[in-house]
Design an enzyme around this catalytic site. Structure first.
Site, mmCIF file in Angstrom:
data_model
loop_
_atom_site.group_PDB
_atom_site.id
_atom_site.type_symbol
_atom_site.label_atom_id
_atom_site.label_comp_id
_atom_site.label_asym_id
_atom_site.label_seq_id
_atom_site.Cartn_x
_atom_site.Cartn_y
_atom_site.Cartn_z
ATOM 1 N N ASP A 127 0.646 -1.079 0.351
ATOM 2 C CA ASP A 127 0.041 0.241 -0.013
ATOM 3 C C ASP A 127 0.983 1.644 0.163
ATOM 4 O OD1 ASP A 127 -2.479 -1.599 0.292
ATOM 5 O OD2 ASP A 127 -2.547 -1.186 1.819
ATOM 6 N N ASP A 140 -6.904 -1.455 -5.219
ATOM 7 C CA ASP A 140 -8.091 -0.855 -3.756
ATOM 8 C C ASP A 140 -9.172 -0.003 -4.591
ATOM 9 O OD1 ASP A 140 -6.607 -2.568 -1.796
ATOM 10 O OD2 ASP A 140 -5.640 -1.050 -0.959
#
EC number: 3.4.23.36
Length: 182
Positions: A127, A140
């Site tokens: 991330d 995402d």
């Protein structure tokens, strides 16, 4: 080749191309993040709204489930298979494109879990998009956008399968005599 087979091939080709392109973008952005942010650096893009910060997330969205990484990985495998099947079975190009983004998002994060695993199905997702309240990645974004589009398609009554098309056709045929009677 029948017209039906041609349309199926087109939908499958679109599904595969959209999913592949989206997956490539996801993996390239993660590779960039690991190269550019590996020393703990943060790059401010829009102060107070978006910055780039590398995080290895063992959990799911918002870090939930970090103690059950193998369960999340197993669910991701099941989701990828189900999405691939749905992407091939749908009769709607709109559904096919939306599902392809969901597939790319699920597969992109699953690839991370496999590539950066400490053990069997015990990996972490890369991330780097820091919104201040959450850190995520391009996969995402695909998952969220696909989810919103899928809800819109359901609300609009966009047919997913041949059965849905037949039911819609039957309903419109049944409503025509009522319109003629008025």
């Amino acid at each position: 080749m029948t017209n039906q087979q041609g349309r199926l091939r087109t939908r499958v080709a679109v599904f595969a191309c959209v999913a592949a392109a989206a997956l490539i973008v996801d993996q390239l952005t993660k590779a960039w993040a690991m190269a550019a942010l590996s020393n703990g650096q943060t790059i401010r893009v829009i102060p107070g709204l978006l910055s780039f910060t590398l995080v290895r997330n063992p959990g799911a969205s918002l870090g939930m489930g970090s103690g059950a990484t193998w369960v999340i990985s197993l669910l991701a495998v099941v989701a990828c298979v189900a999405l691939a099947v749905a992407g091939v079975r749908t009769v709607s190009m709109k559904w096919s494109v939306a599902i392809s983004f969901a597939f790319a998002g699920a597969l992109g994060n699953l690839i991370d879990r496999v590539m950066y695993a400490d053990g069997f199905l015990d990996g972490k997702v890369v991330d780097f998009l820091n919104y201040g309240w959450s850190v995520g990645n391009v996969a995402d974004i695909y998952l969220v956008v696909a989810g919103v589009v899928l809800v819109i398609l359901i609300l609009m009554g966009e047919p997913f399968s041949h059965k849905d098309l037949i039911e819609q056709s039957d309903e419109s045929l049944q409503s025509e005599p009522e319109a003629d009677a008025k």
